[in-house]
Design a protein around this motif. Structure first.
Motif, mmCIF file in Angstrom:
data_model
loop_
_atom_site.group_PDB
_atom_site.id
_atom_site.type_symbol
_atom_site.label_atom_id
_atom_site.label_comp_id
_atom_site.label_asym_id
_atom_site.label_seq_id
_atom_site.Cartn_x
_atom_site.Cartn_y
_atom_site.Cartn_z
ATOM 1 N N LEU A 44 90.082 -119.781 58.367
ATOM 2 C CA LEU A 44 90.665 -120.112 57.074
ATOM 3 C C LEU A 44 92.170 -120.332 57.215
ATOM 4 C CD1 LEU A 44 90.224 -120.531 54.043
ATOM 5 C CD2 LEU A 44 90.571 -118.074 53.738
ATOM 6 N N ALA A 45 92.800 -119.622 58.142
ATOM 7 C CA ALA A 45 94.245 -119.763 58.358
ATOM 8 C C ALA A 45 94.628 -121.186 58.769
ATOM 9 C CB ALA A 45 94.716 -118.768 59.413
ATOM 10 N N ASP A 46 93.707 -121.925 59.360
ATOM 11 C CA ASP A 46 93.973 -123.320 59.740
ATOM 12 C C ASP A 46 94.274 -124.190 58.518
ATOM 13 O OD1 ASP A 46 93.368 -122.618 62.377
ATOM 14 O OD2 ASP A 46 91.306 -123.378 62.250
ATOM 15 N N TYR A 47 93.878 -123.737 57.346
ATOM 16 C CA TYR A 47 94.005 -124.521 56.114
ATOM 17 C C TYR A 47 95.016 -123.915 55.149
ATOM 18 C CZ TYR A 47 89.938 -126.515 58.233
ATOM 19 O OH TYR A 47 89.089 -127.116 59.136
ATOM 20 N N GLN A 48 95.870 -123.049 55.661
ATOM 21 C CA GLN A 48 96.883 -122.385 54.838
ATOM 22 C C GLN A 48 97.726 -123.428 54.106
ATOM 23 O OE1 GLN A 48 99.374 -119.715 57.045
ATOM 24 N NE2 GLN A 48 100.316 -118.887 55.209
ATOM 25 N N GLY A 49 97.914 -123.208 52.806
ATOM 26 C CA GLY A 49 98.717 -124.112 51.985
ATOM 27 C C GLY A 49 97.959 -125.318 51.473
ATOM 28 N N LYS A 50 96.687 -125.451 51.850
ATOM 29 C CA LYS A 50 95.867 -126.579 51.400
ATOM 30 C C LYS A 50 94.807 -126.087 50.423
ATOM 31 C CE LYS A 50 96.212 -129.528 55.440
ATOM 32 N NZ LYS A 50 95.451 -130.385 56.347
ATOM 33 N N PRO A 51 94.427 -126.941 49.482
ATOM 34 C CA PRO A 51 93.274 -126.603 48.646
ATOM 35 C C PRO A 51 92.001 -126.776 49.482
ATOM 36 C CG PRO A 51 94.183 -128.743 48.020
ATOM 37 C CD PRO A 51 95.056 -128.201 49.097
ATOM 38 N N VAL A 52 91.085 -125.814 49.362
ATOM 39 C CA VAL A 52 89.890 -125.812 50.201
ATOM 40 C C VAL A 52 88.632 -125.643 49.352
ATOM 41 C CG1 VAL A 52 88.652 -124.560 52.030
ATOM 42 C CG2 VAL A 52 91.127 -124.863 52.183
ATOM 43 N N ILE A 53 87.655 -126.483 49.636
ATOM 44 C CA ILE A 53 86.298 -126.293 49.132
ATOM 45 C C ILE A 53 85.544 -125.642 50.284
ATOM 46 C CG2 ILE A 53 84.188 -127.387 48.327
ATOM 47 C CD1 ILE A 53 85.947 -129.748 47.339
ATOM 48 N N GLN A 79 91.764 -137.150 47.723
ATOM 49 C CA GLN A 79 92.201 -137.068 49.129
ATOM 50 C C GLN A 79 93.718 -137.042 49.289
ATOM 51 O OE1 GLN A 79 90.539 -140.338 51.283
ATOM 52 N NE2 GLN A 79 91.591 -141.888 50.074
ATOM 53 N N ASP A 80 94.444 -137.632 48.367
ATOM 54 C CA ASP A 80 95.909 -137.654 48.485
ATOM 55 C C ASP A 80 96.545 -136.290 48.216
ATOM 56 O OD1 ASP A 80 95.235 -137.796 45.774
ATOM 57 O OD2 ASP A 80 96.995 -138.986 45.259
ATOM 58 N N THR A 81 95.737 -135.290 47.849
ATOM 59 C CA THR A 81 96.253 -133.940 47.588
ATOM 60 C C THR A 81 96.158 -133.037 48.813
ATOM 61 O OG1 THR A 81 94.113 -133.046 46.881
ATOM 62 C CG2 THR A 81 95.482 -134.116 45.181
ATOM 63 N N GLY A 82 95.514 -133.519 49.861
ATOM 64 C CA GLY A 82 95.328 -132.705 51.053
ATOM 65 C C GLY A 82 94.114 -131.789 51.003
ATOM 66 N N ILE A 83 93.261 -131.981 50.020
ATOM 67 C CA ILE A 83 92.077 -131.134 49.869
ATOM 68 C C ILE A 83 91.164 -131.265 51.092
ATOM 69 C CG2 ILE A 83 90.735 -132.875 48.601
ATOM 70 C CD1 ILE A 83 89.690 -130.509 46.860
ATOM 71 N N GLU A 84 90.562 -130.151 51.465
ATOM 72 C CA GLU A 84 89.669 -130.108 52.619
ATOM 73 C C GLU A 84 88.338 -129.481 52.220
ATOM 74 O OE1 GLU A 84 90.175 -131.251 55.665
ATOM 75 O OE2 GLU A 84 92.341 -131.614 55.634
ATOM 76 N N PHE A 132 86.058 -122.411 45.635
ATOM 77 C CA PHE A 132 87.193 -123.317 45.471
ATOM 78 C C PHE A 132 88.448 -122.460 45.613
ATOM 79 C CE2 PHE A 132 83.541 -125.245 43.653
ATOM 80 C CZ PHE A 132 83.684 -126.599 43.884
ATOM 81 N N ILE A 133 89.216 -122.729 46.665
ATOM 82 C CA ILE A 133 90.357 -121.890 47.046
ATOM 83 C C ILE A 133 91.640 -122.693 46.871
ATOM 84 C CG2 ILE A 133 91.390 -120.558 48.924
ATOM 85 C CD1 ILE A 133 88.501 -120.322 50.085
ATOM 86 N N ASN A 134 92.597 -122.140 46.135
ATOM 87 C CA ASN A 134 93.838 -122.871 45.870
ATOM 88 C C ASN A 134 94.807 -122.780 47.047
ATOM 89 O OD1 ASN A 134 95.225 -120.407 45.646
ATOM 90 N ND2 ASN A 134 95.307 -120.469 43.413
ATOM 91 N N ARG A 135 95.949 -123.432 46.899
ATOM 92 C CA ARG A 135 96.948 -123.511 47.966
ATOM 93 C C ARG A 135 97.532 -122.149 48.348
ATOM 94 N NH1 ARG A 135 98.411 -128.916 48.486
ATOM 95 N NH2 ARG A 135 97.733 -130.214 46.760
ATOM 96 N N ILE A 161 94.008 -128.080 43.375
ATOM 97 C CA ILE A 161 94.950 -129.065 43.924
ATOM 98 C C ILE A 161 96.338 -128.969 43.292
ATOM 99 C CG2 ILE A 161 93.140 -130.670 44.608
ATOM 100 C CD1 ILE A 161 93.885 -132.393 42.154
ATOM 101 N N LYS A 162 96.480 -128.124 42.294
ATOM 102 C CA LYS A 162 97.785 -127.969 41.660
ATOM 103 C C LYS A 162 98.809 -127.489 42.689
ATOM 104 C CE LYS A 162 96.257 -127.029 36.969
ATOM 105 N NZ LYS A 162 96.185 -126.020 35.896
ATOM 106 N N PRO A 163 100.058 -127.891 42.534
ATOM 107 C CA PRO A 163 101.092 -127.432 43.481
ATOM 108 C C PRO A 163 101.168 -125.912 43.520
ATOM 109 C CG PRO A 163 101.956 -129.167 42.064
ATOM 110 C CD PRO A 163 100.600 -128.785 41.517
ATOM 111 N N LYS A 164 101.507 -125.387 44.672
ATOM 112 C CA LYS A 164 101.640 -123.948 44.872
ATOM 113 C C LYS A 164 102.771 -123.436 43.997
ATOM 114 C CE LYS A 164 101.647 -120.814 48.790
ATOM 115 N NZ LYS A 164 101.739 -120.747 50.250
ATOM 116 N N GLN A 165 102.513 -122.358 43.292
ATOM 117 C CA GLN A 165 103.500 -121.764 42.406
ATOM 118 C C GLN A 165 104.465 -120.880 43.201
ATOM 119 O OE1 GLN A 165 103.753 -122.506 39.130
ATOM 120 N NE2 GLN A 165 102.027 -123.906 39.388
ATOM 121 N N ALA A 166 105.745 -121.003 42.917
ATOM 122 C CA ALA A 166 106.739 -120.141 43.553
ATOM 123 C C ALA A 166 106.635 -118.732 42.980
ATOM 124 C CB ALA A 166 108.136 -120.704 43.327
ATOM 125 N N LEU A 167 106.900 -117.750 43.802
ATOM 126 C CA LEU A 167 106.822 -116.359 43.336
ATOM 127 C C LEU A 167 108.057 -115.943 42.616
ATOM 128 C CD1 LEU A 167 105.123 -114.683 46.395
ATOM 129 C CD2 LEU A 167 104.088 -115.419 44.261
#
Length: 167
Positions: A44-53, A79-84, A132-135, A161-167
């Motif tokens: 799963l770490a290979d897809y860090q920061g990406k939306p994943v199905i 596909q333009d969102t980087g979803i995998e 469905f796993i977010n960024r 696929i929404k942009p990652k929220q800043a903490l």
């Protein structure tokens, strides 16, 4: 009107789930590492920061075969969102070749094999089960349906696929 109300209620449900997920580390997707049929290590770490199905399936499952074209359609649409799409094959018959099955169906997504321990880690009871796993690595939605007309599938994709929220 009924269709609109149904979609609205589904959307509200997803939004409520997502709001609680963003404030709750308990919804963090468990980390895992598996091998592919070819012996390559994936995690799963290979897809860090990406939306994943994350799709749990088996080659013998007719419902998985029914759902997979919809998952591929959603990936292509966004596909333009980087979803995998990352699949995990489990509960397989001896000698099964999951990646060969995916390739024969004309799909390009990768499949981890012998994923029974990962399925247990995620509480998967049967096939298909799709997360469905977010960024941020949080599970936003879980589906055990193979209903390709289910509007929750696309709504879940729109959430992850929404942009990652800043903490």
């Amino acid at each position: 009107m009924k269709a609109f109300l149904s979609i609205f209620l589904i959307f509200i449900g997803l939004m409520s789930f997502n709001a609680s997920a963003s404030n709750n580390k308990a919804n963090q997707a468990p980390h895992w590492t598996l091998k592919t049929q070819a012996g390559k290590t994936i995690s799963l770490a290979d897809y860090q920061g990406k939306p994943v199905i994350l799709h749990f399936w088996a080659t013998w499952c007719p419902y998985c075969k029914k759902l997979q074209p919809k998952l591929v359609e959603l990936k292509e649409k966004y596909q333009d969102t980087g979803i995998e799409i990352v699949a995990i094959s489990f509960s397989e018959d001896e000698g099964a070749k999951p990646q060969d099955s995916i390739t024969q169906r004309g799909y390009q997504f990768i499949t981890g094999v012998e994923g029974d321990k990962v399925a247990n880690l995620y509480g998967v009871k049967g096939t298909p089960t799709t997360f469905f796993i977010n960024r941020s690595g949080q599970v936003v939605f879980k589906s055990t349906s193979s209903n390709i007309a289910d509007p929750q599938l696309e709504l879940a994709v729109k959430e992850i696929i929404k942009p990652k929220q800043a903490l």
